[in-house]
Design a protein around this motif. Structure first.
Motif, PDB file in Angstrom:
ATOM      1  N   ARG A   3       5.266   1.288 -11.070  1.00 16.64           N
ATOM      2  CA  ARG A   3       5.726   2.344 -11.967  1.00 16.64           C
ATOM      3  C   ARG A   3       6.951   2.998 -11.357  1.00 16.64           C
ATOM      4  O   ARG A   3       6.983   3.304 -10.166  1.00 16.64           O
ATOM      5  N   LEU A   4       7.978   3.225 -12.204  1.00 14.26           N
ATOM      6  CA  LEU A   4       9.210   3.882 -11.783  1.00 14.26           C
ATOM      7  C   LEU A   4       9.439   5.072 -12.718  1.00 14.26           C
ATOM      8  O   LEU A   4       9.387   4.919 -13.936  1.00 14.26           O
ATOM      9  N   VAL A   5       9.692   6.235 -12.129  1.00 11.04           N
ATOM     10  CA  VAL A   5       9.894   7.441 -12.920  1.00 11.04           C
ATOM     11  C   VAL A   5      11.178   8.120 -12.475  1.00 11.04           C
ATOM     12  O   VAL A   5      11.272   8.618 -11.339  1.00 11.04           O
ATOM     13  N   CYS A  22      14.357   8.337  -8.441  1.00 12.55           N
ATOM     14  CA  CYS A  22      13.453   7.368  -9.059  1.00 12.55           C
ATOM     15  C   CYS A  22      12.239   7.257  -8.148  1.00 12.55           C
ATOM     16  O   CYS A  22      12.321   6.639  -7.077  1.00 12.55           O
ATOM     17  N   ALA A  23      11.143   7.864  -8.545  1.00  6.59           N
ATOM     18  CA  ALA A  23       9.909   7.798  -7.768  1.00  6.59           C
ATOM     19  C   ALA A  23       9.196   6.493  -8.080  1.00  6.59           C
ATOM     20  O   ALA A  23       8.982   6.155  -9.252  1.00  6.59           O
ATOM     21  N   VAL A  24       8.859   5.762  -7.017  1.00  9.10           N
ATOM     22  CA  VAL A  24       8.293   4.422  -7.176  1.00  9.10           C
ATOM     23  C   VAL A  24       6.842   4.401  -6.700  1.00  9.10           C
ATOM     24  O   VAL A  24       6.517   4.952  -5.651  1.00  9.10           O
ATOM     25  N   SER A  25       5.996   3.767  -7.458  1.00  6.27           N
ATOM     26  CA  SER A  25       4.622   3.515  -7.038  1.00  6.27           C
ATOM     27  C   SER A  25       4.290   2.068  -7.335  1.00  6.27           C
ATOM     28  O   SER A  25       4.845   1.458  -8.238  1.00  6.27           O
ATOM     29  N   GLY A  26       3.401   1.505  -6.545  1.00  2.51           N
ATOM     30  CA  GLY A  26       3.008   0.123  -6.749  1.00  2.51           C
ATOM     31  C   GLY A  26       3.804  -0.890  -5.960  1.00  2.51           C
ATOM     32  O   GLY A  26       3.442  -2.069  -5.913  1.00  2.51           O
ATOM     33  N   ARG A  27       4.915  -0.483  -5.363  1.00  2.00           N
ATOM     34  CA  ARG A  27       5.681  -1.310  -4.441  1.00  2.00           C
ATOM     35  C   ARG A  27       6.545  -0.392  -3.592  1.00  2.00           C
ATOM     36  O   ARG A  27       6.869   0.718  -4.005  1.00  2.00           O
ATOM     37  N   THR A  28       6.955  -0.898  -2.416  1.00  2.53           N
ATOM     38  CA  THR A  28       7.755  -0.067  -1.523  1.00  2.53           C
ATOM     39  C   THR A  28       9.234  -0.253  -1.810  1.00  2.53           C
ATOM     40  O   THR A  28       9.702  -1.362  -2.083  1.00  2.53           O
ATOM     41  N   TRP A 113      11.163  -1.554 -14.981  1.00  2.00           N
ATOM     42  CA  TRP A 113      12.120  -0.520 -15.359  1.00  2.00           C
ATOM     43  C   TRP A 113      11.429   0.833 -15.449  1.00  2.00           C
ATOM     44  O   TRP A 113      10.248   0.915 -15.778  1.00  2.00           O
ATOM     45  N   GLY A 114      12.222   1.885 -15.213  1.00  4.02           N
ATOM     46  CA  GLY A 114      11.758   3.218 -15.517  1.00  4.02           C
ATOM     47  C   GLY A 114      12.032   3.537 -16.981  1.00  4.02           C
ATOM     48  O   GLY A 114      12.573   2.716 -17.726  1.00  4.02           O
ATOM     49  N   GLN A 115      11.701   4.765 -17.365  1.00  5.98           N
ATOM     50  CA  GLN A 115      11.849   5.166 -18.769  1.00  5.98           C
ATOM     51  C   GLN A 115      13.226   5.743 -19.069  1.00  5.98           C
ATOM     52  O   GLN A 115      13.593   5.900 -20.232  1.00  5.98           O
ATOM     53  N   GLY A 116      13.988   6.059 -18.021  1.00  5.08           N
ATOM     54  CA  GLY A 116      15.344   6.552 -18.188  1.00  5.08           C
ATOM     55  C   GLY A 116      15.451   8.061 -18.139  1.00  5.08           C
ATOM     56  O   GLY A 116      14.506   8.788 -18.434  1.00  5.08           O
TER      57      GLY A 116
END
Length: 123
Positions: A3-5, A22-28, A113-116
């Motif tokens: 997830r990218l936010v 862009c806060a990332v979860s699920g991968r580094t 992708w994030g949501q923008g």
């Protein structure tokens, strides 16, 4: 699940600066190539910046080179885009994306992708 936010967009005057996150979860953020893209009204999404996996090599589109800087914070697992000297033509929705290689990102593609986040620079 990856997830990218994105956050940090807004309305700013020409010449101002903004920093997108862009806060990332699920991968580094360090283990994969990370990138920023944008889509202006009526145009296709375009690549603007990427940082490679495992190293800090960076790539930029000519339109932002010298004004934008991509970086990442390993502890916060967050990607950043520092945008300086903003111009009206920078107005767009900005997306972060991730893939195994920066080559993929530089083609304008990504696995996730994030949501923008909207950036508006009035003329």
């Amino acid at each position: 699940q990856v997830r990218l936010v994105e956050s940090g967009g807004g309305l700013v005057q020409a010449g101002a600066s903004l920093r997108l996150s862009c806060a990332v979860s699920g991968r580094t953020v360090g283990g994969y190539a990370m990138g920023w893209f944008r889509q202006a009204p009526g145009k296709e999404r375009e690549f603007i910046a990427a940082i490679t996996r495992f190293s800090d090599s960076t790539y930029y589109a000519d339109s932002v080179k010298g004004r934008f800087v991509i970086s990442r914070d390993y502890a916060k697992n967050t990607l950043f885009l520092q945008m300086n000297s903003l111009k009206p033509e920078d107005t767009a929705v900005y997306y972060c994306g991730t893939s195994d290689t920066s080559i993929t990102l530089r083609r304008g593609e990504a696995d996730y992708w994030g949501q923008g986040t909207q950036v508006t620079v009035p003329s």
